[in-house]
Enzyme design. Structure first.
Site, PDB file in Angstrom:
ATOM      1  N   ARG A 217     -13.261   2.398  -6.722  1.00  0.00           N
ATOM      2  CA  ARG A 217     -13.209   1.531  -5.534  1.00  0.00           C
ATOM      3  C   ARG A 217     -14.344   0.512  -5.582  1.00  0.00           C
ATOM      4  NH1 ARG A 217     -12.026   1.651   0.169  1.00  0.00           N
ATOM      5  NH2 ARG A 217     -12.731  -0.370   0.931  1.00  0.00           N
TER       6      ARG A 217
ATOM      7  N   ARG B 172      -2.490   0.127  13.965  1.00  0.00           N
ATOM      8  CA  ARG B 172      -2.100   0.228  12.562  1.00  0.00           C
ATOM      9  C   ARG B 172      -1.006   1.284  12.393  1.00  0.00           C
ATOM     10  NH1 ARG B 172      -7.872  -0.245   9.243  1.00  0.00           N
ATOM     11  NH2 ARG B 172      -8.685  -2.020  10.420  1.00  0.00           N
TER      12      ARG B 172
ATOM     13  N   ARG C 154      -7.552  -2.236  -3.143  1.00  0.00           N
ATOM     14  CA  ARG C 154      -8.456  -1.125  -3.456  1.00  0.00           C
ATOM     15  C   ARG C 154      -7.690  -0.019  -4.160  1.00  0.00           C
ATOM     16  NH1 ARG C 154      -8.733  -1.115   2.849  1.00  0.00           N
ATOM     17  NH2 ARG C 154      -8.196  -3.217   2.220  1.00  0.00           N
TER      18      ARG C 154
ATOM     19  N   PHE D  75       0.819  -1.201   0.000  1.00  0.00           N
ATOM     20  CA  PHE D  75       0.000   0.000   0.000  1.00  0.00           C
ATOM     21  C   PHE D  75       0.860   1.262   0.000  1.00  0.00           C
ATOM     22  CE2 PHE D  75      -3.421  -2.765   1.156  1.00  0.00           C
ATOM     23  CZ  PHE D  75      -4.595  -2.077   0.851  1.00  0.00           C
TER      24      PHE D  75
END
Length: 271
Positions: A201, A239, A210, A172
């Site tokens: 998306r 995260r 995505r 990502f």
């Protein structure tokens, strides 16, 4: 914040549910409170450091002359929005619209609607792992910049991160941004979903690949838990791809549930 008030300004407008009200018009009383930091103006005696209430009064009169609405709720909403968009120093505005002698067939001095509207601070996480990732993230930022009810304040650097959630996929590109917005949380979510959809998306695989992912991390200090929106973001403390860019633009922003700053959450995750 400091306040600049205009109390019961007499204006003439053509607002009402009945046709005669839209044709003949009637008198309204308008009260406005603008929330603004007047410290610099008070120290320098410089009007450009404040908001000119005479100019605001003329704007209110012109607004009533140029528009016709059925509901005074709409009059209040649209006037508040117009004042906040025109006067950059105003962080918040209270608007009260009084309608004397409202046509309700019973004796009453007046009816009124009073609202408070203002700019809200939101933090948004951005991500992409399909196609031209940077282009998708940049385009999302530009669309928010161009939206009339949003102002982009800060944008983090983009970082490359490994996929989260156990689904095999490409790496990502992630970032974060700070915005000011007149939109309410659900309205902001709707806008972000629209921008995602415009980027192609598709929500097929949970935590899957995505083109664009936009998540509301914080909205003021609000705690929101609805079927469609959870704020603060429910798993952001776990995260690093969220905390690293957030720590770059807002390391001291405090999580309203966990009680820790973004920087502290990142330190704990790395520790």
């Amino acid at each position: 914040m400091d306040k600049i008030s205009i109390d019961r300004l007499v204006v003439f407008g053509k607002h009402g549910v009945f046709e005669a009200e839209n044709i003949l018009g009637q008198k309204f009383l308008v009260s406005v409170v603008l929330y603004v930091d007047t410290r610099k103006a008070g120290l320098t005696d410089d009007l450009t450091c404040s908001i000119n209430y005479g100019e605001v009064s003329q704007d209110i009169i012109k607004f009533f002359q140029d528009n016709t609405f059925k509901l005074i709720e709409t009059v209040a909403e649209q006037l508040a929005k117009e004042l906040l968009l025109k006067y950059d120093l105003a962080e918040k505005v209270d608007v009260k619209i009084e309608k004397p002698w409202a046509p309700i067939a019973i004796p009453v001095d007046s009816v009124s609607v009073e609202i408070s509207r203002g700019w809200h601070k939101a933090y948004i996480a951005t991500g992409s792992n399909m196609g031209d990732k940077k282009a998708y993230l940049d385009e999302a930022v530009e669309k928010l910049k161009k939206h009339p009810y949003c102002k982009v304040i800060k944008v983090s650097d983009y970082i490359t991160t490994e996929p989260y959630g156990g689904v095999e996929q490409d790496v990502f590109l992630n970032g974060a941004l700070e915005i000011k917005t007149l939109l309410y949380p659900e309205e902001l979510l709707k806008l972000l979903n629209k921008i995602e959809a415009e980027a192609g998306r598709e929500r097929i695989i949970h935590w899957g690949p995505r083109t664009l992912d936009l998540d509301i991390l914080f909205y003021d200090d609000c705690i929101i838990d609805t079927p469609t929106l959870t704020v603060p973001h429910i798993d952001m403390q776990n995260r690093d791809f969220v905390l690293i860019p957030m720590a770059q633009i807002a390391p001291y922003h405090r999580h309203p549930v966990l009680g820790c700053t973004v920087g502290q959450l990142l330190s704990r995750l790395n520790g």
